[in-house]
Design an enzyme around this catalytic site. Structure first.
Site, mmCIF file in Angstrom:
data_model
loop_
_atom_site.group_PDB
_atom_site.id
_atom_site.type_symbol
_atom_site.label_atom_id
_atom_site.label_comp_id
_atom_site.label_asym_id
_atom_site.label_seq_id
_atom_site.Cartn_x
_atom_site.Cartn_y
_atom_site.Cartn_z
ATOM 1 N N ASP A 47 1.008 -1.193 0.039
ATOM 2 C CA ASP A 47 -0.087 0.138 -0.161
ATOM 3 C C ASP A 47 0.856 1.303 -0.150
ATOM 4 O OD1 ASP A 47 0.932 -0.164 2.617
ATOM 5 O OD2 ASP A 47 -1.015 0.018 3.573
ATOM 6 N N SER A 48 2.210 0.915 0.114
ATOM 7 C CA SER A 48 3.153 2.474 -0.591
ATOM 8 C C SER A 48 2.663 2.841 -1.733
ATOM 9 C CB SER A 48 4.516 1.642 -0.301
ATOM 10 O OG SER A 48 4.756 0.538 -1.114
ATOM 11 N N ASP A 86 -0.842 -6.215 0.081
ATOM 12 C CA ASP A 86 -1.399 -5.697 1.454
ATOM 13 C C ASP A 86 -2.928 -5.310 1.539
ATOM 14 O OD1 ASP A 86 0.651 -4.841 2.731
ATOM 15 O OD2 ASP A 86 1.340 -3.076 1.827
ATOM 16 N N LYS A 115 -1.093 -9.317 3.376
ATOM 17 C CA LYS A 115 -0.216 -8.761 4.435
ATOM 18 C C LYS A 115 -1.098 -7.848 5.352
ATOM 19 C CE LYS A 115 3.534 -6.020 3.979
ATOM 20 N NZ LYS A 115 3.076 -4.723 4.866
ATOM 21 N N GLU A 117 -1.073 -5.298 9.196
ATOM 22 C CA GLU A 117 -0.090 -4.774 10.011
ATOM 23 C C GLU A 117 -0.603 -4.802 11.621
ATOM 24 O OE1 GLU A 117 0.766 -0.765 9.093
ATOM 25 O OE2 GLU A 117 1.200 -1.133 7.026
ATOM 26 N N GLU A 184 9.645 -4.029 10.199
ATOM 27 C CA GLU A 184 10.101 -2.718 9.683
ATOM 28 C C GLU A 184 10.715 -1.412 10.771
ATOM 29 O OE1 GLU A 184 7.257 -0.793 7.113
ATOM 30 O OE2 GLU A 184 8.364 1.107 6.749
HETATM 31 O O1 KIV Z 1 3.668 -1.120 1.466
HETATM 32 C C1 KIV Z 1 4.861 -1.548 1.316
HETATM 33 O O2 KIV Z 1 5.374 -1.340 0.325
HETATM 34 C C2 KIV Z 1 5.318 -2.179 2.677
HETATM 35 C C3 KIV Z 1 6.809 -2.535 2.761
HETATM 36 C C4 KIV Z 1 7.275 -0.920 3.056
HETATM 37 C C5 KIV Z 1 7.104 -3.563 3.467
HETATM 38 O O3 KIV Z 1 4.571 -2.688 3.572
#
Ligand code: KIV
EC number: 2.1.2.11
Length: 266
Positions: A47-48, A86, A115, A117, A184
């Protein structure tokens, strides 16, 4: 080049064989193809993308539909890598919502793993996802979706108490059924302890050299983020092509040349 399909099982075997796992983010088909050609085993549709694709200030505005769109684009080009997507902010705030969001990322997006958090608050959602055969990646340390609660993008786990909480959360996540863990922005010693204590692969980002693998945001390692975090290395230097930069990243992770102390925290 046809390569062996990467699965949850092959990642466990790589951990046992002490072979470093290479992970990189991708948000589209063209980069996914180049990243796979370079030899990256796991592609993360992070989600970056909220920041590097959409120009947002954080990952918070990213929607589930946007994650599905980018995951589907990456999935079309993927041949052998494991595709992780994510779960965006608020898409797993209850176990039933987590099931629905993960189901869409897998069915509509083509993700192999999702994924999410956080530690203790996510345990029930993780148990339910695992019980339905959905592979899950945990994410501890700096949690970008909690940036406003954390008061910024800061190193986590420097105090003894916080470090113990991260170690405890990591163990609880593994017991609940996660198949992989991203750590992280934590001190290198803490990351090394977690990687030793868990049987699942631990993937570091700003977490020192002793994790089982490394992940970076694609646009950071290509040097096109004007404000990269300290733990990032620009691999697109010395007149390299993008393909050469991706290969240099894979070689550096595999050989243990990246990350060094310069890209880690004490
Ligand atoms: O969203 C993302 O790219 C991430 C990485 C920084 C691990 O979660």
């Amino acid at each position: 080049m046809s390569k062996k399909n990467i699965t949850v099982r092959s990642l466990l075997e790589m951990k046992s064989a002490v072979e470093k796992i290479c992970v990189l983010t991708s948000y589209d088909a063209s980069f996914t193809r180049l990243i796979e050609d370079a030899g990256v085993e796991v592609i993360l549709v992070g989600d970056s993308l909220g920041m590097v694709i959409q120009g947002q200030e954080s990952t918070l505005p990213v929607t589930l539909d946007e994650m599905i769109y980018h995951t589907r684009n990456a999935a079309r080009a993927r041949e052998y890598s494991l595709l992780v997507a994510d779960m965006p902010f608020m898409s797993y705030r209850s176990p039933s919502l987590a099931m629905e969001s993960a189901g869409r990322l897998m069915k509509e997006g083509g993700a192999h793993m999702v994924k999410l958090e956080g530690g203790t608050p996510q345990l029930e959602a993780i148990r339910q996802l695992a019980s339905q055969g959905i592979p899950v990646c945990g994410h501890l340390g700096l949690l970008p979706q909690s940036v406003h609660k954390l008061g910024g993008y800061r190193v986590q786990g420097r105090e003894q108490r916080d470090a113990s909480l991260i170690r405890e959360d990591a163990r609880l996540l593994q017991d609940a059924g996660v198949d992989m863990l991203v750590l992280e922005c934590v001190p290198d010693q803490l990351a090394a302890q977690v990687a030793t204590e868990l049987s699942i692969p631990v993937i570091g980002i700003g977490a020192g050299p002793d994790c089982d693998g490394q992940v970076l945001v694609l646009y950071d390692m290509l040097g096109i983020n004007p404000h990269p975090p300290r733990f990032v290395k620009n691999f697109l230097q010395s007149g390299r092509t993008i393909q050469e930069a991706l290969k240099a990243y894979v070689d550096a992770v595999k050989s243990g040349d990246f990350p060094t102390a310069e890209h880690s925290f004490k």
